[in-house]
Design an enzyme around this catalytic site. Sequence first.
Site, PDB file in Angstrom:
ATOM      1  N   CYS A  59       0.797  -1.229   0.000  1.00 44.65           N
ATOM      2  CA  CYS A  59       0.000   0.000   0.000  1.00 44.65           C
ATOM      3  C   CYS A  59       0.832   1.283   0.000  1.00 44.65           C
ATOM      4  CB  CYS A  59      -0.995  -0.042   1.159  1.00 44.65           C
ATOM      5  SG  CYS A  59      -2.405   1.039   0.866  1.00 44.65           S
TER       6      CYS A  59
ATOM      7  N   ARG B 263     -12.378   6.788  -1.160  1.00 50.60           N
ATOM      8  CA  ARG B 263     -11.424   5.740  -0.817  1.00 50.60           C
ATOM      9  C   ARG B 263     -11.906   4.397  -1.357  1.00 50.60           C
ATOM     10  NH1 ARG B 263      -7.568   7.447   2.382  1.00 50.60           N
ATOM     11  NH2 ARG B 263      -6.805   5.343   2.769  1.00 50.60           N
TER      12      ARG B 263
ATOM     13  N   HIS C 109      -3.652  -5.604   2.394  1.00 47.81           N
ATOM     14  CA  HIS C 109      -3.282  -5.752   3.802  1.00 47.81           C
ATOM     15  C   HIS C 109      -3.973  -7.013   4.313  1.00 47.81           C
ATOM     16  CE1 HIS C 109      -2.040  -1.495   4.220  1.00 47.81           C
ATOM     17  NE2 HIS C 109      -3.042  -1.243   3.420  1.00 47.81           N
TER      18      HIS C 109
HETATM   19  N1  GLN Z   1      -2.137   6.837   2.174  1.00 51.41           N
HETATM   20  C1  GLN Z   1      -2.272   5.958   1.046  1.00 51.41           C
HETATM   21  C2  GLN Z   1      -3.645   6.036   0.404  1.00 51.41           C
HETATM   22  O1  GLN Z   1      -4.598   6.405   1.035  1.00 51.41           O
HETATM   23  C3  GLN Z   1      -1.938   4.543   1.464  1.00 51.41           C
HETATM   24  C4  GLN Z   1      -2.911   3.967   2.458  1.00 51.41           C
HETATM   25  C5  GLN Z   1      -2.476   2.656   3.041  1.00 51.41           C
HETATM   26  O2  GLN Z   1      -1.292   2.324   3.121  1.00 51.41           O
HETATM   27  N2  GLN Z   1      -3.449   1.906   3.509  1.00 51.41           N
HETATM   28  O3  GLN Z   1      -3.766   5.705  -0.743  1.00 51.41           O
END
Ligand code: GLN
Length: 251
Positions: free
Chosen positions: A94, A128, A195
């Site tokens: 990520c 998101r 993850h």
């Molecule tokens: N900050 C990054 C995003 O929002 C990565 C997020 C994460 O590692 N879960 O895309």
Amino acid sequence: MTTIRVGHLYPEYLNIYADRGNIAVLARRAAWRGHELRVTAISVDDALVPGEHDLYYVGGGQDREQLLVAADLVRKADALHEAVAGGAAVLAVCGGYQLLGRGYRGLHGEEMPGIALLPLETVAGERRLIGDALVECELEPGRRRTLAGFENHAGRTRLDPGAEPLGRVLAGFGNDGESGFEGCRAGRVIGTYLHGPLLPRNPWLADRLLSLALAHRLGGEPPELAPLPDELERLAHEVAAARARARGGRS
Ligand code: GLN
């Protein structure tokens, strides 16, 4: 017994969703085969010395944490490129994955430079991309396997033409929610949005990484590792995969 040397980049900054659980899985699976995992933290201002590690690991983080490490990672870029050219393997998750590309533009326009170890770029979008995901991979020709995980990212990652994704999205969003691709790989470098942590549910990928690390340590081709029973791991994979399938397509 072989000592497998892991360089864990920025463990105190990039550890969202307990990504360091991936290290615990690598350590156990190595130990069950009679090997030892020696994990060294490589953080801001620490030197990264090519050849000293067989596998590098970078976890995920929020934009804020990524900002804290991005400039330092750029200072380590040449060394990391040299390490990879020498056969070291890399797993990046990520936020760490995004920084292995050419750069990441955060939600508020923050420009974070990347180190161009992977041929891709990332820009944050408004919505998101969150939920369970299932990805089909074929890292070794003829050996198709699935990765089950959880994704939560604002970043939309675009692979350069011809770049190799880690796999195809069966359920979930993947790199950008549109391309059908998840993650990226180039040689022994693997980046992914998944993850979970990733490796407890996907032991085959843990073994692949251990095998690449052993190849760096001992020379020669990646060795075949002795199989493990993996009953619980299979169940964990199935539960996560079923959740992702129930969610369906890419939205
Ligand atoms: N900050 C990054 C995003 O929002 C990565 C997020 C994460 O590692 N879960 O895309």
